[in-house]
Design a protein around this motif. Structure first.
Motif, PDB file in Angstrom:
ATOM      1  N   GLY A  51      -3.336  12.676  -2.756  1.00  0.00           N
ATOM      2  CA  GLY A  51      -3.772  11.697  -3.757  1.00  0.00           C
ATOM      3  C   GLY A  51      -2.808  10.568  -3.989  1.00  0.00           C
ATOM      4  O   GLY A  51      -2.735  10.042  -5.097  1.00  0.00           O
ATOM      5  N   GLU A  53      -0.919   6.720  -2.614  1.00  0.00           N
ATOM      6  CA  GLU A  53      -1.346   5.364  -2.277  1.00  0.00           C
ATOM      7  C   GLU A  53      -1.951   5.279  -0.875  1.00  0.00           C
ATOM      8  O   GLU A  53      -2.789   4.431  -0.607  1.00  0.00           O
ATOM      9  N   ARG A  54      -1.532   6.140   0.016  1.00  0.00           N
ATOM     10  CA  ARG A  54      -1.970   6.061   1.414  1.00  0.00           C
ATOM     11  C   ARG A  54      -3.251   6.834   1.682  1.00  0.00           C
ATOM     12  O   ARG A  54      -3.635   7.010   2.826  1.00  0.00           O
ATOM     13  N   GLY A  55      -3.871   7.354   0.668  1.00  0.00           N
ATOM     14  CA  GLY A  55      -5.133   8.061   0.848  1.00  0.00           C
ATOM     15  C   GLY A  55      -5.114   9.429   0.200  1.00  0.00           C
ATOM     16  O   GLY A  55      -4.142   9.831  -0.443  1.00  0.00           O
ATOM     17  N   PHE A  56      -6.218  10.134   0.400  1.00  0.00           N
ATOM     18  CA  PHE A  56      -6.378  11.446  -0.215  1.00  0.00           C
ATOM     19  C   PHE A  56      -5.309  12.418   0.265  1.00  0.00           C
ATOM     20  O   PHE A  56      -4.710  13.151  -0.512  1.00  0.00           O
ATOM     21  N   ALA A  58      -2.030  12.486   3.150  1.00  0.00           N
ATOM     22  CA  ALA A  58      -1.268  11.694   4.111  1.00  0.00           C
ATOM     23  C   ALA A  58       0.144  12.229   4.253  1.00  0.00           C
ATOM     24  O   ALA A  58       0.708  12.802   3.314  1.00  0.00           O
TER      25      ALA A  58
END
Length: 154
Positions: A51, A53-56, A58
């Motif tokens: 969760g 900044e780079r996605g669910f 990462a």
């Protein structure tokens, strides 16, 4: 002569075996996830973030984790579930009355990758064969009791 499980414990052994098998598979999967996480962390400097900044989900550099650090989560979950695995190991070991070295070998299944899977199969097969044999033997009347029954009927 090695100790054998009590006849009254046979139903409890089946339950302990199921608990051990489930615990060993979960522990083995968590250990493999932990090994993959350790490789990513120490070989590539990446940690698993949930969760962010780079996605669910990462992989991010270790010092930039801003959301939930799943790498640490995997470590914690495996550690606590290893305790459950040790309890299942102890329960099966004590009911089967195996030697202490067997307990140690099974306990190593939670810290040596893939070992828990091999031990789960081997121990499961061995315990089921033992239980089937013991239940078959207990169902068979002994020759002495058969002779006593025949004499009592006459």
């Amino acid at each position: 002569m090695p100790l054998e499980p009590k006849l009254a414990d046979l139903p409890r052994i089946r339950g302990a075996l199921r608990f051990y098998q489930v615990a060993s598979i979960i522990t083995g999967v968590l250990l493999l996830a932990l090994c993959a996480e350790m490789i990513m962390k120490y070989a590539f400097g990446l940690e698993l973030e949930l969760g962010g900044e780079r996605g669910f989900l990462a992989f991010v550099p270790g010092d930039t984790v801003t959301a939930v650090n799943l790498s640490t989560g995997i470590l914690i979950v495996h550690g606590w579930f290893y305790v459950v695995y040790l309890f299942s190991d102890f329960r099966l070991w004590s009911l089967m009355r195996w030697p202490f070295t067997r307990f140690i070998v099974i306990a190593l299944g939670g810290v040596i990758p893939f070992l828990s899977f091999f031990l789960e199969v081997r121990n499961g097969r061995e315990v089921r064969e033992y239980l089937d044999r013991r239940e078959h033997e207990s169902a068979q009347p002994t020759s002495d009791s058969t002779a006593d029954t025949v004499e009592a009927q006459q």
